[in-house]
Design a protein around this motif. Structure first.
Motif, PDB file in Angstrom:
ATOM      1  N   GLN A  87       1.034  -1.211   0.287  1.00 20.73           N
ATOM      2  CA  GLN A  87       0.152  -0.295   0.080  1.00 20.73           C
ATOM      3  C   GLN A  87       0.734   1.297   0.019  1.00 20.73           C
ATOM      4  N   GLU A  88       2.169   1.312   0.774  1.00 17.67           N
ATOM      5  CA  GLU A  88       2.552   2.630   1.008  1.00 17.67           C
ATOM      6  C   GLU A  88       3.793   2.658  -0.504  1.00 17.67           C
ATOM      7  N   ILE A  89       4.258   1.300  -1.221  1.00 20.41           N
ATOM      8  CA  ILE A  89       4.665   1.216  -2.902  1.00 20.41           C
ATOM      9  C   ILE A  89       3.696   2.298  -3.790  1.00 20.41           C
ATOM     10  N   ILE A  90       2.433   1.202  -3.676  1.00 20.56           N
ATOM     11  CA  ILE A  90       1.454   2.078  -4.518  1.00 20.56           C
ATOM     12  C   ILE A  90       1.040   3.549  -3.838  1.00 20.56           C
ATOM     13  N   ALA A  91       1.227   3.964  -2.831  1.00 18.20           N
ATOM     14  CA  ALA A  91       1.411   5.827  -2.725  1.00 18.20           C
ATOM     15  C   ALA A  91       2.386   6.660  -2.830  1.00 18.20           C
ATOM     16  N   ARG A  92       3.405   5.623  -3.002  1.00 16.53           N
ATOM     17  CA  ARG A  92       4.535   6.296  -3.733  1.00 16.53           C
ATOM     18  C   ARG A  92       4.430   6.335  -5.118  1.00 16.53           C
ATOM     19  N   ILE A  93       4.008   5.584  -5.931  1.00 14.86           N
ATOM     20  CA  ILE A  93       3.388   5.815  -7.750  1.00 14.86           C
ATOM     21  C   ILE A  93       2.143   6.967  -6.829  1.00 14.86           C
TER      22      ILE A  93
END
Length: 151
Positions: A103-109
């Motif tokens: 979820q954090e990686i997707i937020a960074r994207i």
């Protein structure tokens, strides 16, 4: 070589019943043509603590593809990015330590203004692992890598 990546050229020559120099020249030719792209060990993301595999489709703002790609480069969990046709503009192969990490990686994207929307699919299991041998066995002998090159 795929079946036994640690095989040496001398042993390969013995198995093929050709001279070592012949094997070395052919391997070099295939490497130069981009048919063989690496000789290193395959490292699995799971083996280094990233058991979650997801495919994240991205819709990009019109005319901002290069900006989106540059925003993705610094994210180490993004293993590959492909330009695609259809509803999504990019398809990313992403690994994560956990679902909250994903979820954090997707937020960074999504932090990039060039990325308008994401759609994520988590892989539950591998049904057919990456393979190239069946393709090589079925390829016609006139495959591009076998054709003479004009130098």
């Amino acid at each position: 070589m795929r079946a036994n990546p640690r095989i040496g050229l001398t042993e390969l020559a013995r198995l093929l019943r050709v001279a070592r120099g012949t094997v070395q020249a052919r391997v070099e030719k295939l490497t130069n043509r981009g048919v063989i792209v690496d000789f290193g060990p395959t490292v699995t993301p799971e083996g280094v603590g990233y058991p979650i595999l997801a495919f994240v489709s991205l819709q990009i703002a019109q005319g901002r593809l290069a900006e989106a790609v540059e925003a993705l480069r610094p994210v180490p969990e993004i293993l590959e990015v492909y330009g695609t046709s259809g509803q999504a503009d990019l398809l990313c192969r992403v690994v994560a330590r956990s679902t909250p990490d994903l979820q954090e990686i997707i937020a960074r994207i999504l932090a990039s203004p060039a990325v308008q929307r994401t759609d994520t699919t988590i892989a539950l299991s591998v049904q057919v692992p990456y393979r190239i041998e069946p393709l090589l066995r079925s390829a016609p002998s006139t495959a591009p890598h076998d054709r003479p090159q004009n130098d």
